[in-house]
Design a protein around this motif. Structure first.
Motif, short mmCIF file in Angstrom:
data_model
loop_
_atom_site.label_atom_id
_atom_site.label_comp_id
_atom_site.label_asym_id
_atom_site.label_seq_id
_atom_site.Cartn_x
_atom_site.Cartn_y
_atom_site.Cartn_z
N SER A 142 0.81 -1.21 0.00
CA SER A 142 0.00 0.00 0.00
C SER A 142 0.85 1.27 0.00
O SER A 142 0.32 2.37 -0.15
CB SER A 142 -0.94 0.01 1.21
N ILE A 143 2.16 1.12 0.16
CA ILE A 143 3.08 2.26 0.11
C ILE A 143 4.01 2.17 -1.10
O ILE A 143 4.25 3.16 -1.78
CB ILE A 143 3.91 2.35 1.41
N TYR A 144 4.52 0.95 -1.38
CA TYR A 144 5.53 0.80 -2.43
C TYR A 144 5.05 0.03 -3.66
O TYR A 144 5.77 -0.05 -4.64
CB TYR A 144 6.75 0.07 -1.86
N GLY A 145 3.88 -0.56 -3.62
CA GLY A 145 3.41 -1.33 -4.76
C GLY A 145 3.82 -2.79 -4.69
O GLY A 145 4.12 -3.33 -3.63
N SER A 146 3.84 -3.44 -5.85
CA SER A 146 4.08 -4.88 -5.94
C SER A 146 5.38 -5.29 -5.28
O SER A 146 6.30 -4.48 -5.09
CB SER A 146 4.09 -5.29 -7.41
N ASP A 147 5.47 -6.56 -4.93
CA ASP A 147 6.65 -7.25 -4.41
C ASP A 147 6.76 -7.22 -2.89
O ASP A 147 7.58 -7.94 -2.32
CB ASP A 147 7.97 -6.71 -4.97
N ALA A 148 5.98 -6.38 -2.20
CA ALA A 148 6.20 -6.18 -0.76
C ALA A 148 5.16 -6.92 0.07
O ALA A 148 4.61 -6.37 1.03
CB ALA A 148 6.19 -4.69 -0.43
N ILE A 149 4.88 -8.19 -0.24
CA ILE A 149 3.97 -9.00 0.57
C ILE A 149 4.61 -9.33 1.91
O ILE A 149 3.98 -9.22 2.96
CB ILE A 149 3.58 -10.29 -0.19
N GLY A 150 5.87 -9.76 1.88
CA GLY A 150 6.54 -10.14 3.12
C GLY A 150 7.19 -8.97 3.84
O GLY A 150 7.29 -8.95 5.06
N GLY A 151 7.62 -7.95 3.08
CA GLY A 151 8.26 -6.81 3.70
C GLY A 151 9.16 -6.08 2.73
O GLY A 151 9.17 -6.36 1.51
N VAL A 152 9.93 -5.14 3.26
CA VAL A 152 10.85 -4.33 2.47
C VAL A 152 12.20 -4.31 3.17
O VAL A 152 12.28 -4.14 4.39
CB VAL A 152 10.33 -2.88 2.32
N ILE A 153 13.26 -4.50 2.40
CA ILE A 153 14.62 -4.33 2.90
C ILE A 153 15.25 -3.19 2.10
O ILE A 153 15.32 -3.26 0.87
CB ILE A 153 15.45 -5.61 2.75
N GLN A 154 15.64 -2.13 2.81
CA GLN A 154 16.25 -0.99 2.13
C GLN A 154 17.70 -0.83 2.58
O GLN A 154 18.01 -0.86 3.77
CB GLN A 154 15.49 0.31 2.40
N ILE A 155 18.57 -0.65 1.59
CA ILE A 155 19.99 -0.44 1.80
C ILE A 155 20.31 1.03 1.53
O ILE A 155 19.88 1.58 0.51
CB ILE A 155 20.82 -1.34 0.87
N PHE A 156 21.05 1.64 2.44
CA PHE A 156 21.55 2.99 2.24
C PHE A 156 23.06 2.92 2.08
O PHE A 156 23.76 2.38 2.94
CB PHE A 156 21.17 3.88 3.43
#
Length: 634
Positions: A142-156
């Motif tokens: 609902s924030i990032y669109g497809s692919d994020a059923i399980g979660g989001v991993i972001q690298i900085f």
């Protein structure tokens, strides 16, 4: 449902244990609360967010001395890793038991991953170029669109700070003829920050598949560069840019099957030599942000990611070559408005187009997606509330609406409970939709997206040097895509399965004086509802414990990782045994700028298996010893 009673008992005992630990924790000095931006696209402290979040800072990355990126994820709360061998071999990351292509990977806000396979190339990410990792568990479609059923991993990636240019460099090596080196410079002024670094990693590796291909070690090398800059103008406008680029080669084992041209009988099996893949992946982003009013900030960003893979299998009859290149062009316009009463409204539009270039003649080689999203966050009395809503328009499957609601309540000065419910979806990949018909596989353009619903209950305790976070979750995934046999005996994907995944995550930490300790436990029940079997490569229990202590200029520590048994196949007939490994590490500060570090990974030389192919185990490395010399200009 298999294991349901045992999981319930473990859930009850674990929640009781968490309550006891929280009640008996000793309060100490005020602790700096980390900031997380991935959960809602806006900065929040980790104690404010209504999500289950794990943050890995640069200091922890350096202390753990990882040889590959997945070493940093392995055993974290809610995260499972299965790799087909070490050092650049294909890896799968299962967040809360969902599929590997159900976790969205972002690099400095750029969507990463192959449009053909649907999964990111986790194995090629260089730990030396990473400043920070945010792991957000639970649906974020609902924030990032497809692919994020399980979660989001972001690298900085690495970034600069105010001050004169400071140089950093490292050189190291160890077992399996491993060599690495890197250097960078970072600095900035009150208006400008910059960072630029490069690194190279090279190893002979190990023989990944015994009895398949040749008996030589399957090597890997990675050359990476990252850069980041931002500059602020007097009128309040800021421009920014970031880059991460990696390229290299990974070797693998494969066999060539020789058939009689007249009878089509198998007459010989010979190793492909050489057998390797050359890869490139990149993430580039530029943008501008500005405060239009005292309460309204806007940001426009353009970005591009690439995932390119060329594979050669050298055979005695003929070489076999393949190429799969993905390019994703993206634009994102985001607005943040501060409302009366402390409420925050965030909304925007993002769009991206995937393009595929390949030696295979895909029926379609491009598609676009446009999404409109909004997030509302604030308080009603003592109640914390957040809501997000998104509408996606996809060229292949049309429109899809997803949403999420979150609620939190502080029950004391140190403890807060939370609950959330959210929907998500995952779009089919180009392989699943458009792969040209062959003797073994054919895409299915009639596929629908996979859809999910998740309910989560959680609690977080934080006081002084101690924090404990517990969450229980229940996810149902409909229209799961799986391969079935068609009338011609070929595999073809269909929307046929339904999965139910539920579990418990426990995460805790202690940091005071010379001691740092972190622990995570995951209990998982991931079931295929059609067969009642466990989903493959999903162990029902895993745990991780990291303990470090500083003694003057010397730091020593260790990591224990444990994983219960799992199954390689969907029929649950190929059992992968549980295992535990222990890593030992130490570092010594020679002076303010020079540090020497050493680690012994898999110290007790345990044999273990996390993946298998056609009855053959993918080997994992035995005991490995590594030494690194670091320089950081002060």
């Amino acid at each position: 449902m298999k294991h349901s009673s045992s999981v319930r008992v473990l859930l009850t005992r674990s929640i009781f244990l968490s309550s006891c630990l929280a009640a008996t924790a000793i309060q100490a000095a005020e602790r700096l609360d980390p900031i997380v931006v991935t959960a809602t696209r806006a900065p929040q402290t980790i104690d404010q967010t209504l999500s289950s979040v794990t943050i890995i800072e640069r200091e922890e990355i350096e202390g753990l001395q990882p040889q590959q990126f997945t070493d940093l994820l392995r055993g974290r709360a809610g995260v499972g890793v299965a790799d087909t061998g070490p050092f650049g071999k294909p890896s799968s990351v299962f967040t809360r038991g969902t599929n590997s292509n159900h976790t969205l990977l972002l690099v400095d806000g750029v969507r990463m991953g192959s449009a053909t396979t649907g999964s990111p190339a986790w194995q090629y990410l260089p730990p030396s170029e990473i400043e920070r990792i945010e792991i957000v568990r639970g649906p974020r479609t609902s924030i990032y669109g497809s692919d994020a059923i399980g979660g989001v991993i972001q690298i900085f990636t690495r970034e600069g700070r105010e001050g004169p240019p400071r140089v950093n460099a490292f050189v190291g090596g160890g077992s399996f003829n491993t060599r690495e080196l890197g250097a960078g410079v970072a600095g900035g002024t009150a208006k400008t920050r910059y960072s630029l670094s490069a690194s190279h990693f090279d190893t002979d590796g190990i023989d990944v598949l015994t009895g398949v291909g040749d008996d030589d070690p399957d090597g890997y090398d990675n050359a990476s560069v990252s850069g980041k800059v931002r500059h602020g103008f007097d009128n309040g406008m800021e421009v920014f840019g970031s880059l991460l680029y990696s390229e290299g080669r990974t070797e693998f084992d494969a066999d060539e099957f020789i058939f009689d041209p007249e009878t089509f009988e198998l007459v010989d099996v010979r190793p492909f030599a050489p057998a390797y893949s050359d890869y490139r992946q990149s993430a580039v982003r530029v943008g501008v942000r500005r405060a239009l009013t005292d309460t309204w900030d806007t940001q426009l960003a353009l970005s591009q990611s690439r995932d390119e893979l060329f594979t050669l299998e050298g055979g005695s009859v003929a070489d076999r070559e393949s190429r799969f290149d993905t390019r994703r062009d993206m634009a994102d316009w985001q607005n943040t408005v501060s409302l009366p009463g402390g409420w925050l409204l965030l909304g925007g539009i993002d769009a991206y187009e995937d393009r595929v270039s390949s030696t295979e003649a895909f029926a379609e080689d491009s598609r676009y997606n446009v999404g409109i999203y909004s997030v509302v966050d604030g308080q009603l009395g003592r109640h914390d509330l957040t809501a997000s809503l998104r509408r996606d328009d996809n060229e292949q499957f049309g429109g899809k609406t997803t949403g999420q609601l979150g609620w939190g309540l502080p029950v004391s000065g140190t403890t807060r409970v939370r609950a959330s419910v959210g929907t998500a979806f995952n779009a089919p990949t180009f392989n699943e939709l458009y792969f040209p018909g062959s003797a073994f596989f054919e895409g299915n353009p009639e596929l629908d997206p996979e859809e999910s619903r998740t309910l989560e209950l959680g609690a977080r305790y934080a006081s002084g040097p101690v924090f404990i976070d517990a969450a229980v979750f229940h996810t149902r995934i409909d229209d799961l895509i799986t391969n079935v046999t068609d009338d011609q005996g070929r595999f073809s994907p269909r929307n046929v399965d339904e999965a139910r995944i539920q579990g418990l995550e426990l995460e805790g930490g202690y940091q005071a004086g010379d001691w740092i300790a972190r622990a995570a436990v995951t209990l998982l029940d991931a079931e295929d509802r059609e067969t009642g079997n466990e989903l493959r490569r999903r162990p029902p229990a895993s745990a991780r414990l990291d303990i470090d202590r500083r003694i003057g200029n010397l730091s020593v520590g260790g990591s224990l990782l444990a994983q219960a048994r799992s199954f390689e196949d969907s029929d649950n007939t190929e059992r992968l045994s549980g295992f535990a490994t222990f890593d030992l590490r130490a570092s010594y500060a020679i002076d303010r700028e020079w540090t020497v570090s050493a680690s012994a990974q898999n110290l007790f030389d345990r044999d273990y298996v996390v993946a298998r192919q056609f009855g053959t185990d993918y080997n994992q490395p035995g005991r490995g010893l590594f030494v690194t010399l670091d320089y950081q200009q002060r």
